[in-house]
Write an enzyme that holds these catalytic residues in place. Structure first.
Site, short mmCIF file in Angstrom:
data_model
loop_
_atom_site.label_atom_id
_atom_site.label_comp_id
_atom_site.label_asym_id
_atom_site.label_seq_id
_atom_site.Cartn_x
_atom_site.Cartn_y
_atom_site.Cartn_z
N ASP A 106 -2.61 4.30 0.82
CA ASP A 106 -1.47 3.39 0.72
C ASP A 106 -0.36 4.02 -0.13
OD1 ASP A 106 0.04 1.16 1.06
OD2 ASP A 106 -1.12 -0.12 -0.27
N GLY A 107 0.88 3.66 0.18
CA GLY A 107 2.00 4.06 -0.68
C GLY A 107 2.94 5.10 -0.07
N ASN A 138 -0.82 -3.19 11.52
CA ASN A 138 0.31 -2.25 11.47
C ASN A 138 1.15 -2.26 12.75
OD1 ASN A 138 -1.38 0.30 9.45
ND2 ASN A 138 0.00 -1.34 8.81
C1 FPP Z 1 0.29 3.06 4.08
O1 FPP Z 1 1.51 3.35 3.46
C2 FPP Z 1 -0.02 4.04 5.07
C3 FPP Z 1 -0.10 3.82 6.41
C4 FPP Z 1 0.16 2.52 7.05
C5 FPP Z 1 -0.44 4.87 7.31
C6 FPP Z 1 -1.29 5.94 6.74
C7 FPP Z 1 -1.11 7.10 7.58
C8 FPP Z 1 -1.14 8.38 7.16
C9 FPP Z 1 -1.46 8.82 5.80
C10 FPP Z 1 -0.84 9.42 8.10
C11 FPP Z 1 -1.99 9.74 8.97
C12 FPP Z 1 -2.02 8.79 10.07
C13 FPP Z 1 -1.70 9.03 11.33
C14 FPP Z 1 -1.53 7.86 12.25
C15 FPP Z 1 -1.48 10.40 11.80
P1 FPP Z 1 2.64 2.24 3.56
O2 FPP Z 1 3.57 2.66 4.65
O3 FPP Z 1 2.04 0.90 3.71
O4 FPP Z 1 3.31 2.40 2.15
P2 FPP Z 1 4.03 1.28 1.31
O5 FPP Z 1 3.00 0.24 0.99
O6 FPP Z 1 4.49 2.03 0.11
O7 FPP Z 1 5.16 0.77 2.16
#
Ligand code: FPP
Length: 252
Positions: A23-24, A71
């Protein structure tokens, strides 16, 4: 080799299975003034580093939350960017998977992924199926409640068709009906970015997992952070419902 890494490698009770909620990415990008998609790209780099680091200390299963069922509700542009990353990276990462003898698997509703992603995924899973050192599982279009409902549905169907009795359904049978039937339960669950939630991830499977939360944003999470989480895990006493005294008697 760092001292911590050496220590972990020679530990007796190494976690067999580490699961991660990555996450993040979005916050990482925002902090740097980048688009969210750049955060996800850097998230892929972090995943490559962490998977390699896990294999180097002989973790047998690594399961990462790459895309949840929820998502799909993100802005279409971001969903497209994530699916694009999946397609471009799957094949590109084959080199890393081969070099480290890592088998790729996926859990979740694969049929909801774009056809191009389904095709790449199936191919890389097939090309790595004989790799033995570690299993890297991508949770893609995965939601734990959906997984549990699907298992219940499949078992109910078997009962309705006369293929099994109601009484035959116990914990083991139920586990076998889950996406995760090829892996042991996670010993350690890590969530990055200072969030303290499980977010519909492996709800059945983490019944006895040790939980580890860190403020690091996923793109900043590296090998040393993984090793710190494992070192923290190694310092814990897992009682599985027993008392500390019982465990000590069993050991001596
Ligand atoms: C959460 O960060 C992350 C995700 C929803 C996707 C995780 C994906 C990867 C690390 C890349 C690998 C995956 C694929 C499909 C190739 P967030 O976007 O929720 O971060 P935030 O909470 O800071 O907004």
């Amino acid at each position: 080799m760092s001292g911590l890494k050496e220590q972990i490698k020679s530990a007796k009770n190494l976690p067999q299975h580490v699961a991660i909620i990555m996450d993040g990415n979005g916050r990482w990008a925002k902090k740097k003034g980048f688009l969210r998609a750049i955060g996800h790209e850097n998230g892929v780099d972090a995943l490559r580093n962490v998977a390699t680091a896990a294999a180097e200390v002989n973790i047998k299963y690594l399961t990462v939350y790459a895309f949840s069922s929820e998502n799909w509700n993100r802005p279409p542009k971001e969903v497209k960017a994530l699916m694009g990353l999946l397609v471009t990276h799957l094949r590109k990462e084959l080199k890393t998977l081969k070099k480290n003898d890592i088998r790729l698997r996926a859990i979740g509703d694969a049929s909801s992924l774009p056809k191009s992603a389904q095709k790449e995924l199936a191919e890389v899973i097939d090309l790595t199926k004989d790799h033995k050192h570690m299993t890297l599982t991508l949770a893609l279009s995965y939601g734990s409640r959906e997984e549990l409902a699907r298992a219940a549905r499949n078992l109910a169907r078997e009962v309705a068709e006369g293929k099994r009795s109601v009484e035959s359904i116990d914990e083991k049978v139920f586990e076998d009906a889950l996406y995760t039937n090829f892996m042991p339960d996670p010993d350690l669950l890590i969530r990055t970015s200072n969030e303290f939630r499980i977010s519909n991830y492996l709800l059945w499977q983490i019944a006895y997992s040790e939980l580890y939360f860190t403020p690091k944003l996923w793109p900043d999470f590296g090998a040393d952070d993984l090793y710190e989480a494992i070192a923290d895990y190694l310092g814990r006493e897992r009682r599985f419902g027993k008392t500390s005294e019982q465990l000590n008697t069993e050991v001596s």
